[in-house]
Design an enzyme around this catalytic site. Structure first.
Site, mmCIF file in Angstrom:
data_model
loop_
_atom_site.group_PDB
_atom_site.id
_atom_site.type_symbol
_atom_site.label_atom_id
_atom_site.label_comp_id
_atom_site.label_asym_id
_atom_site.label_seq_id
_atom_site.Cartn_x
_atom_site.Cartn_y
_atom_site.Cartn_z
ATOM 1 N N GLU A 1 -87.916 1.248 2.459
ATOM 2 C CA GLU A 1 -89.366 1.109 2.598
ATOM 3 C C GLU A 1 -89.816 -0.286 3.043
ATOM 4 O OE1 GLU A 1 -91.237 2.471 -1.003
ATOM 5 O OE2 GLU A 1 -90.560 4.523 -0.716
ATOM 6 N N ARG B 1 -77.534 7.907 -4.736
ATOM 7 C CA ARG B 1 -78.057 6.792 -3.932
ATOM 8 C C ARG B 1 -78.456 5.669 -4.876
ATOM 9 N NH1 ARG B 1 -83.890 5.846 -1.824
ATOM 10 N NH2 ARG B 1 -83.537 3.994 -0.562
ATOM 11 N N ASN C 1 -88.763 8.730 2.462
ATOM 12 C CA ASN C 1 -89.280 8.839 1.100
ATOM 13 C C ASN C 1 -90.685 9.411 1.201
ATOM 14 O OD1 ASN C 1 -86.955 7.516 0.366
ATOM 15 N ND2 ASN C 1 -87.977 5.632 -0.306
ATOM 16 N N GLU D 1 -85.967 9.955 -1.174
ATOM 17 C CA GLU D 1 -86.708 9.877 -2.444
ATOM 18 C C GLU D 1 -87.836 10.896 -2.413
ATOM 19 O OE1 GLU D 1 -88.347 6.074 -3.665
ATOM 20 O OE2 GLU D 1 -86.506 5.051 -3.054
ATOM 21 N N HIS E 1 -83.288 -3.055 -1.579
ATOM 22 C CA HIS E 1 -84.376 -2.356 -2.269
ATOM 23 C C HIS E 1 -85.171 -3.438 -3.020
ATOM 24 C CE1 HIS E 1 -85.584 1.863 -3.802
ATOM 25 N NE2 HIS E 1 -86.519 1.025 -4.231
ATOM 26 N N TYR F 1 -93.975 10.807 -1.123
ATOM 27 C CA TYR F 1 -94.637 10.981 -2.420
ATOM 28 C C TYR F 1 -95.984 11.677 -2.312
ATOM 29 C CZ TYR F 1 -91.017 8.240 -4.567
ATOM 30 O OH TYR F 1 -89.790 7.821 -5.022
HETATM 31 C C1 GBH Z 1 -90.850 4.155 -3.955
HETATM 32 O O1 GBH Z 1 -91.973 3.475 -3.516
HETATM 33 C C2 GBH Z 1 -89.783 3.146 -4.242
HETATM 34 O O2 GBH Z 1 -88.750 3.183 -3.279
HETATM 35 C C3 GBH Z 1 -89.204 3.268 -5.614
HETATM 36 O O3 GBH Z 1 -88.492 2.122 -5.924
HETATM 37 C C4 GBH Z 1 -90.323 3.555 -6.589
HETATM 38 O O4 GBH Z 1 -89.865 3.521 -7.912
HETATM 39 C C5 GBH Z 1 -90.881 4.906 -6.257
HETATM 40 O O5 GBH Z 1 -91.283 4.988 -4.944
HETATM 41 C C6 GBH Z 1 -92.065 5.320 -7.113
HETATM 42 O O6 GBH Z 1 -93.149 4.472 -6.865
HETATM 43 O O7 GBH Z 1 -99.260 1.037 -3.128
HETATM 44 O O8 GBH Z 1 -100.966 -0.399 -3.961
HETATM 45 O O9 GBH Z 1 -100.634 1.738 -4.997
HETATM 46 C C7 GBH Z 1 -93.072 4.251 -3.148
HETATM 47 C C8 GBH Z 1 -94.191 3.321 -2.826
HETATM 48 C C9 GBH Z 1 -94.719 1.526 -4.298
HETATM 49 C C10 GBH Z 1 -96.255 3.285 -3.829
HETATM 50 C C11 GBH Z 1 -95.631 1.037 -5.417
HETATM 51 C C12 GBH Z 1 -97.107 2.810 -4.962
HETATM 52 C C13 GBH Z 1 -97.932 0.895 -6.086
HETATM 53 C C14 GBH Z 1 -98.844 -0.131 -5.476
HETATM 54 N N1 GBH Z 1 -94.879 2.915 -4.031
HETATM 55 N N2 GBH Z 1 -96.979 1.408 -5.101
HETATM 56 S S1 GBH Z 1 -99.995 0.588 -4.329
#
Ligand code: GBH
Length: 453
Positions: free
Chosen positions: A168, A79, A296, A356, A123, A298
């Site tokens: 996202e 992807r 996605n 993701e 993206h 996390y």
């Molecule tokens: C994904 O975002 C993205 O699709 C990818 O590009 C990225 O590299 C990956 O995850 C890892 O981060 O939200 O205020 O804490 C997940 C969403 C975006 C959450 C950045 C954390 C940091 C600012 N992430 N974010 S905050």
């Protein structure tokens, strides 16, 4: 923790994911114009260490070797995302042949190696010229997105059959236009809500164009979902849970999968916007039938009363004592079960891919590799959650590790390493971490099980 993949279907998709601005580099080559991320990264104080994606991991030049590494790892699918300012500089007019040729080579190279290409159309690298014209808070941007989609679909749609419109949209809208932590760095919550609507409108229009141009395409969208849990079960936090789940999850899933915005969230937002940008017919456009939902995942958000998602503050996580990754996110594979269960319970049935999942850890290079047992545990435990959801009847069809390589982690710059493959940013040497070897073995075990049965 045990992981039993023997029940996964033969065509289960084992992939890895990346995005254009995070890996390509070659920022001003072959007619590419700046995106909002080039501008944002060039603004002092926005990105850690003043890092930017001008060179990144130089994938634009190293793509052939990079594809060979994918073969070595046995990936079924890759992807990637398409850089709009490469394909249609300035976000207007006809396609840019040299920029399109890069994706043409990439798609052919993947197919030659038996790896299925999955393309994400957006993206986060909006052409800067479109931001100058107002960006996603402007309705026009949705129309421009559909035109750009048509250009790249005409160019590679004969071979590329898996399409994801947006990555996202919550991040693009609320981190970009409300908290300002991401490009373009604006801090106006009303604009963020308008941006979210126009992103989804662009999604709907793009799906229509893809259906016309690539009738046999598999088309979906990727959302970042967070299970929202109260910090205690006193009942005092239930409204915070409702509101935050509303703006982060339901605000996107409801219109795209059910054809209407959640009324409670519209009411929550009333103090900051009259939502006059939602026109008759828009929700029908947004609710195009999809072939799959990309999720996605996390972490979970544990929230308490007093947190208000309508403002520029979009960080909701409170401390709940779980172990954390290097980005400070709780490691919580049960959250994946919770959030997929919510999708299964509240929405019409739809095939799901985990587009993701992964983690940054404080990797150390030892003996020429990285012994990232923490990342192996992370991936393994989340795959176990996915297997559990299949046992509960959910049609989960694949898993994409984030990320294939260490890369430019947005506002965190290059400090946070999410790759299963290590990248030395001085030499650009790629070295599979233990997690990449483990993942390759897992894919091989699954394949052997199929061949043996
Ligand atoms: C994904 O975002 C993205 O699709 C990818 O590009 C990225 O590299 C990956 O995850 C890892 O981060 O939200 O205020 O804490 C997940 C969403 C975006 C959450 C950045 C954390 C940091 C600012 N992430 N974010 S905050």
């Amino acid at each position: 923790m045990t992981l039993d993949i023997s029940g996964l279907p033969a065509d289960f998709c084992w992939g890895a994911a990346t995005s254009s601005y995070q890996i390509e580099g070659a920022a001003d080559e072959d007619g590419r114009t700046p995106s909002i991320w080039d501008t944002f990264a060039a603004t002092p104080g926005r990105v850690a260490n003043g890092d930017d994606g001008a060179i990144a991991i130089d994938h634009y030049h190293r793509w052939r070797d990079d594809l060979d590494l994918m073969t070595e790892l046995g990936l079924n699918a890759y992807r990637f995302s398409v850089a709009w300012p490469r394909v249609q500089p300035d976000g207007a007019g006809t396609g840019n042949a040299p920029g399109i040729a890069f994706y043409d080579r990439l798609v052919d190279g993947l197919l030659e190696r038996g790896i299925t290409p999955w393309a994400t159309l957006y993206h986060w690298d909006l052409p800067e010229a479109l931001e100058q014209a107002g960006g996603w808070p402007q309705r026009e941007t949705a129309e421009r997105f559909a035109d750009y989609t048509a250009i790249i679909a005409e160019a590679v749609g004969d071979r590329l059959k898996h399409w994801i419109t947006l990555n996202e949209p919550w991040c693009a809208a609320f981190l970009g236009y409300a908290s300002g932590l991401h490009a373009p760095g604006r801090t106006d919550p009303a604009e963020a809500v308008a941006a979210s609507h126009h992103l989804m409108l662009g999604h709907g229009l793009a799906v229509q164009r893809l259906r016309e141009i690539v009738p046999d395409a598999q088309v979906g969208v990727t959302v970042n979902l967070y299970p929202i849990t109260p910090v205690d079960d006193s009942g005092r936090h239930d409204d915070a849970v409702r509101r935050i789940d509303g703006i982060m999850n339901r605000w996107f899933l409801d219109p795209m999968l059910k054809g209407s915005y959640p009324k409670d969230v519209l009411a929550d937002l009333a103090p900051i916007t009259d939502a006059g940008f939602i026109r008759d017919g828009d929700t029908a456009t947004i609710a195009q039938p999809l072939d799959f939902l990309g999720v996605n995942y996390y972490t979970r958000h544990v929230v308490g009363a007093g947190l208000w998602p309508g403002t520029a503050a979009v960080r909701f996580q409170l401390d709940n004592g779980l172990p954390r990754t290097a980005t400070g996110w709780d490691i919580d594979p049960s959250g994946l079960v919770d959030v997929l269960s919510q999708v299964q319970r509240d929405y019409p049935p739809i095939p799901v891919y985990l587009t993701e999942n992964g983690a940054a850890f404080d990797d150390e290079v030892v003996d020429g590799t990285v012994h990232d047992a923490d990342r192996i545990d992370f991936i393994q435990s989340h795959l176990a959650s996915l297997v559990m959801m299949r046992e509960r009847g959910m049609d989960v069809r694949g898993y994409f590790a984030w990320s294939l390589w260490d890369n430019f982690e947005w506002a965190e710059g290059y400090d946070k390493r999410f790759g299963i493959v290590h990248v030395d940013y001085e030499t650009q040497v790629r070295t599979p971490k233990d997690s990449a070897r483990w993942y390759a073995d897992l894919i091989g075990t699954h394949r052997a099980g199929i061949l043996g049965s």
